[in-house]
Write an enzyme that holds these catalytic residues in place. Structure first.
Site, PDB file in Angstrom:
ATOM      1  N   SER A  36      -4.886  -0.035  -2.802  1.00  0.00           N
ATOM      2  CA  SER A  36      -5.498   1.145  -2.463  1.00  0.00           C
ATOM      3  C   SER A  36      -6.539   1.066  -1.521  1.00  0.00           C
ATOM      4  O   SER A  36      -7.424   0.328  -1.933  1.00  0.00           O
ATOM      5  CB  SER A  36      -5.549   2.122  -3.614  1.00  0.00           C
ATOM      6  OG  SER A  36      -6.001   3.497  -3.249  1.00  0.00           O
ATOM      7  N   GLU A  37      -6.536   1.656  -0.497  1.00  0.00           N
ATOM      8  CA  GLU A  37      -7.505   1.299   0.484  1.00  0.00           C
ATOM      9  C   GLU A  37      -8.911   1.710   0.027  1.00  0.00           C
ATOM     10  O   GLU A  37      -9.669   1.614   0.873  1.00  0.00           O
ATOM     11  CB  GLU A  37      -7.390   1.889   2.041  1.00  0.00           C
ATOM     12  CG  GLU A  37      -6.923   3.571   2.120  1.00  0.00           C
ATOM     13  CD  GLU A  37      -5.544   3.999   1.872  1.00  0.00           C
ATOM     14  OE1 GLU A  37      -5.366   5.169   2.650  1.00  0.00           O
ATOM     15  OE2 GLU A  37      -4.868   3.460   1.063  1.00  0.00           O
ATOM     16  N   ASN A  38      -9.008   2.639  -0.873  1.00  0.00           N
ATOM     17  CA  ASN A  38     -10.381   2.809  -1.371  1.00  0.00           C
ATOM     18  C   ASN A  38     -10.973   1.732  -2.055  1.00  0.00           C
ATOM     19  O   ASN A  38     -12.145   1.766  -2.550  1.00  0.00           O
ATOM     20  CB  ASN A  38     -10.630   4.173  -2.043  1.00  0.00           C
ATOM     21  CG  ASN A  38      -9.637   4.170  -3.243  1.00  0.00           C
ATOM     22  OD1 ASN A  38      -8.377   3.597  -3.448  1.00  0.00           O
ATOM     23  ND2 ASN A  38      -9.978   4.848  -4.504  1.00  0.00           N
ATOM     24  N   ASN A  84       0.965  -1.271  -0.067  1.00  0.00           N
ATOM     25  CA  ASN A  84      -0.026   0.164  -0.076  1.00  0.00           C
ATOM     26  C   ASN A  84       0.797   1.224  -0.067  1.00  0.00           C
ATOM     27  O   ASN A  84       1.771   1.327   0.911  1.00  0.00           O
ATOM     28  CB  ASN A  84      -0.825   0.013   1.336  1.00  0.00           C
ATOM     29  CG  ASN A  84      -1.910   1.351   1.295  1.00  0.00           C
ATOM     30  OD1 ASN A  84      -1.396   2.403   1.533  1.00  0.00           O
ATOM     31  ND2 ASN A  84      -3.056   1.194   0.944  1.00  0.00           N
TER      32      ASN A  84
END
Length: 216
Positions: A47-49, A24
């Site tokens: 990507s944390e989204n 990440n």
């Protein structure tokens, strides 16, 4: 002594990411790392989204406004990449499925505490966001930051004075002056930029450092 610029810092971090790693890239400076990953080395960016298999920035004129990273920057998707729900993305983080999180920082303490979300300023980020999960969920946390503030103070400190993102979570620090490992017995200098002596780095940093035999 010549400090590394941001692109050189990103290239230096990218060099250490191994084949097959799930990584990440934090908002801001760490996103540059994706542009310098060694060609031919398979590294899967998260990507944390809700994206796995993030590709490089798209060329001008080929931007898909619906395809962005957590920092709201346009990205591409590599072959085999996937989209998923935000909750599933954080399940990956909290389940320790990420090998590395590369994060920016305002301060890192000698024991590896991380402060990277709030300085008390009026324009400060309003919430810690995903950084808190990444700091404790990734198997390794790498911090990428300038060594000194604009005022000339070290960002590596005995104790963080800003609110913590995570405690004792940082494994390695990459700055424009040096590469430093956070170990149980203190900070070990792995590399310094050309022309910078250990003694001068120690003076600039202001907290105890340990010199390895292989350090410049």
């Amino acid at each position: 002594m010549k400090k590394l610029d941001r692109k050189q810092m990103a290239a230096r971090v990218a060099r250490d990411i191994p084949e097959g790693a799930y990584v990440n890239l934090g908002i801001g400076l760490p996103t540059l790392v994706g542009e310098y990953l060694p060609k031919g080395r398979e590294i899967i960016l998260h990507s944390e989204n809700g994206i796995l298999g993030v590709g490089p920035k798209p060329p001008e004129g080929e931007i898909d406004e619906d395809l962005i990273n957590a920092g709201k920057e346009p990205v591409t998707l590599l072959a085999g990449g996937a989209y998923f729900h935000h909750a599933d993305s954080f399940g990956m983080i909290r389940g320790r499925h990420l090998d590395f999180a590369i994060l920016g920082a305002f301060q890192v303490s000698t024991s590896g505490d991380l402060a990277n979300w709030h300085t008390g300023g009026a324009d400060a980020i309003p919430a810690v966001g995903g950084a808190m999960d990444l700091a404790v969920g990734a198997k390794k946390v790498l911090v990428m930051m300038e060594h000194l503030t604009k005022e000339g103070s070290s960002k590596i400190v005995e104790r963080c004075t800003y609110p913590l993102t995570g405690a004792r979570c940082v494994d390695r620090i990459y700055t424009d002056l040096a590469v430093i490992d956070v170990e149980p017995d203190g900070l070990h200098v792995i590399e310094t930029v050309e022309g910078l002596s250990f003694e001068e780095l120690q003076r600039l940093t202001g907290v105890p450092l340990k010199r390895l035999a292989t350090a410049a």
